[in-house]
Design an enzyme around this catalytic site. Sequence first.
Site, PDB file in Angstrom:
ATOM      1  N   LYS A 216       0.808  -1.231   0.000  1.00  0.00           N
ATOM      2  CA  LYS A 216       0.000   0.000   0.000  1.00  0.00           C
ATOM      3  C   LYS A 216       0.842   1.283   0.000  1.00  0.00           C
ATOM      4  O   LYS A 216       0.472   2.251  -0.654  1.00  0.00           O
ATOM      5  CB  LYS A 216      -0.922   0.021   1.222  1.00  0.00           C
ATOM      6  CG  LYS A 216      -2.070  -0.981   1.161  1.00  0.00           C
ATOM      7  CD  LYS A 216      -2.953  -0.756   2.375  1.00  0.00           C
ATOM      8  CE  LYS A 216      -4.118  -1.689   2.435  1.00  0.00           C
ATOM      9  NZ  LYS A 216      -5.069  -1.304   3.478  1.00  0.00           N
TER      10      LYS A 216
ATOM     11  N   ASP B  74     -10.210   3.488   2.356  1.00  0.00           N
ATOM     12  CA  ASP B  74     -10.425   3.033   3.739  1.00  0.00           C
ATOM     13  C   ASP B  74     -11.185   4.067   4.577  1.00  0.00           C
ATOM     14  O   ASP B  74     -12.026   3.700   5.406  1.00  0.00           O
ATOM     15  CB  ASP B  74      -9.087   2.710   4.415  1.00  0.00           C
ATOM     16  CG  ASP B  74      -8.589   1.317   4.070  1.00  0.00           C
ATOM     17  OD1 ASP B  74      -9.408   0.482   3.626  1.00  0.00           O
ATOM     18  OD2 ASP B  74      -7.385   1.054   4.222  1.00  0.00           O
TER      19      ASP B  74
HETATM   20  P1  NAP Z   1      -0.258  -1.415  12.088  1.00  0.00           P
HETATM   21  O1  NAP Z   1       0.063  -0.329  11.127  1.00  0.00           O
HETATM   22  O2  NAP Z   1       0.696  -2.538  12.281  1.00  0.00           O
HETATM   23  O3  NAP Z   1      -0.542  -0.719  13.535  1.00  0.00           O
HETATM   24  C1  NAP Z   1      -0.777  -1.521  14.668  1.00  0.00           C
HETATM   25  C2  NAP Z   1      -1.247  -0.643  15.818  1.00  0.00           C
HETATM   26  O4  NAP Z   1      -1.530  -1.507  16.943  1.00  0.00           O
HETATM   27  C3  NAP Z   1      -0.194   0.364  16.296  1.00  0.00           C
HETATM   28  O5  NAP Z   1      -0.831   1.524  16.757  1.00  0.00           O
HETATM   29  C4  NAP Z   1       0.474  -0.401  17.450  1.00  0.00           C
HETATM   30  O6  NAP Z   1       1.061   0.449  18.407  1.00  0.00           O
HETATM   31  C5  NAP Z   1      -0.725  -1.098  18.046  1.00  0.00           C
HETATM   32  N1  NAP Z   1      -0.306  -2.262  18.851  1.00  0.00           N
HETATM   33  C6  NAP Z   1       0.124  -3.457  18.377  1.00  0.00           C
HETATM   34  N2  NAP Z   1       0.437  -4.276  19.422  1.00  0.00           N
HETATM   35  C7  NAP Z   1       0.199  -3.562  20.557  1.00  0.00           C
HETATM   36  C8  NAP Z   1       0.328  -3.857  21.942  1.00  0.00           C
HETATM   37  N3  NAP Z   1       0.758  -5.057  22.376  1.00  0.00           N
HETATM   38  N4  NAP Z   1      -0.005  -2.906  22.847  1.00  0.00           N
HETATM   39  C9  NAP Z   1      -0.447  -1.683  22.420  1.00  0.00           C
HETATM   40  N5  NAP Z   1      -0.593  -1.354  21.117  1.00  0.00           N
HETATM   41  C10 NAP Z   1      -0.272  -2.281  20.191  1.00  0.00           C
HETATM   42  O7  NAP Z   1      -1.653  -2.106  11.711  1.00  0.00           O
HETATM   43  P2  NAP Z   1      -2.893  -1.462  10.923  1.00  0.00           P
HETATM   44  O8  NAP Z   1      -2.768  -1.754   9.492  1.00  0.00           O
HETATM   45  O9  NAP Z   1      -3.042  -0.040  11.354  1.00  0.00           O
HETATM   46  O10 NAP Z   1      -4.113  -2.353  11.470  1.00  0.00           O
HETATM   47  C11 NAP Z   1      -4.589  -2.239  12.806  1.00  0.00           C
HETATM   48  C12 NAP Z   1      -5.830  -3.117  12.982  1.00  0.00           C
HETATM   49  O11 NAP Z   1      -6.896  -2.629  12.162  1.00  0.00           O
HETATM   50  C13 NAP Z   1      -5.630  -4.589  12.575  1.00  0.00           C
HETATM   51  O12 NAP Z   1      -6.326  -5.394  13.496  1.00  0.00           O
HETATM   52  C14 NAP Z   1      -6.286  -4.681  11.227  1.00  0.00           C
HETATM   53  O13 NAP Z   1      -6.792  -5.979  10.949  1.00  0.00           O
HETATM   54  C15 NAP Z   1      -7.441  -3.697  11.395  1.00  0.00           C
HETATM   55  N6  NAP Z   1      -7.901  -3.137  10.120  1.00  0.00           N
HETATM   56  C16 NAP Z   1      -9.207  -3.322   9.797  1.00  0.00           C
HETATM   57  C17 NAP Z   1      -9.696  -2.791   8.625  1.00  0.00           C
HETATM   58  C18 NAP Z   1     -11.143  -2.989   8.291  1.00  0.00           C
HETATM   59  O14 NAP Z   1     -11.515  -2.805   7.122  1.00  0.00           O
HETATM   60  N7  NAP Z   1     -11.969  -3.329   9.255  1.00  0.00           N
HETATM   61  C19 NAP Z   1      -8.857  -2.065   7.765  1.00  0.00           C
HETATM   62  C20 NAP Z   1      -7.514  -1.897   8.119  1.00  0.00           C
HETATM   63  C21 NAP Z   1      -7.048  -2.451   9.304  1.00  0.00           C
HETATM   64  P3  NAP Z   1       2.601   0.920  18.247  1.00  0.00           P
HETATM   65  O15 NAP Z   1       2.593   2.088  17.309  1.00  0.00           O
HETATM   66  O16 NAP Z   1       2.998   1.269  19.638  1.00  0.00           O
HETATM   67  O17 NAP Z   1       3.357  -0.270  17.699  1.00  0.00           O
END
Ligand code: NAP
Length: 283
Positions: A72, A109
């Site tokens: 992306k 999104d």
């Molecule tokens: P990402 O870029 O990897 O970001 C992950 C986020 O989760 C960061 O803010 C990270 O904090 C936090 N995190 C991970 N482990 C943690 C922990 N142990 N304690 C506290 N914070 C933690 O992932 P993303 O692409 O943004 O996706 C995030 C979620 O949204 C996923 O579950 C994904 O499946 C979901 N999502 C859903 C849709 C939908 O259409 N429904 C679309 C996109 C994403 P740090 O910055 O501190 O690492």
Amino acid sequence: MAILSGRAKLAGVMGWPVSHSRSPGLHGYWLEHYGVDGAYVPLAVVPDRLRDAIGGLVALGFRGVNLTLPHKEAALGHVDDLSATARRIGAVNTIVVGADGKLRGDNTDAFGFLEHLKASAPQWRADARPVAVLGAGGAARAVIVALLDEGVIELRLINRSPERASKLREAFGPAITVVDWAARSTALSDVSLLVNATSLGMSGQAPLDLALDRLNQTTVVYDLVYAPLDTPLLKAARQRGNAVVDGLGMLLHQARPGFQAWFGVEPEVTAALRAFVLDDLKA
Ligand code: NAP
């Protein structure tokens, strides 16, 4: 299996790996439902061939593609033209090949997030009270763009790594207030909307440790995690009487603009589509 003519309209999704993507099932459902002579195919593209793969779309007569992990952000540099939304989110999830053969990169999104919120909690008003967003990754960026464009005045951004949240404040301006991860439960007292945009609560990940006792009765609770669909956060919020919004609808609504651009039909998100994709998720 679909029977294609020589005039079939072509689109797909590029990812590495791509086998986990639900997009072929989702678009395949719509293609069949609307009787479109077209195909939407999974395209496994290794990261260092992304430029070649995107460049090949025009030569192959593709109408466009979706991009999923890990492409992306890299796709930003491989299109002719970027929408303002894609530029602000810093990622492209949809490419449309124009009639002039130019590639336009967009990000749907934010649209998907907001459409599902409006459909599930029509009573929510953007400018009424502050909102809280947990997370500062790619999903959170799309949520922030959606909420600011909708007129949110104060967005409390709560992330484990504060520097990541501060970067987003720099990018998106003073409507963003950075809140310490340790203060995540106390920062919720007067918010109209709470969004979980972290991966916490997802199957295989750590649980989201968050106390909801300060939440107002009218706060809408939205979890982007869709596996499981009914997350512990949504269960706890529902139990206290809060309106809840699950993560599946965002996934379905974000696919609408691409389908319309490639196949010429405005598709609908229906209960039958949700059930179909849910079955696909369980498979
Ligand atoms: P990402 O870029 O990897 O970001 C992950 C986020 O989760 C960061 O803010 C990270 O904090 C936090 N995190 C991970 N482990 C943690 C922990 N142990 N304690 C506290 N914070 C933690 O992932 P993303 O692409 O943004 O996706 C995030 C979620 O949204 C996923 O579950 C994904 O499946 C979901 N999502 C859903 C849709 C939908 O259409 N429904 C679309 C996109 C994403 P740090 O910055 O501190 O690492």
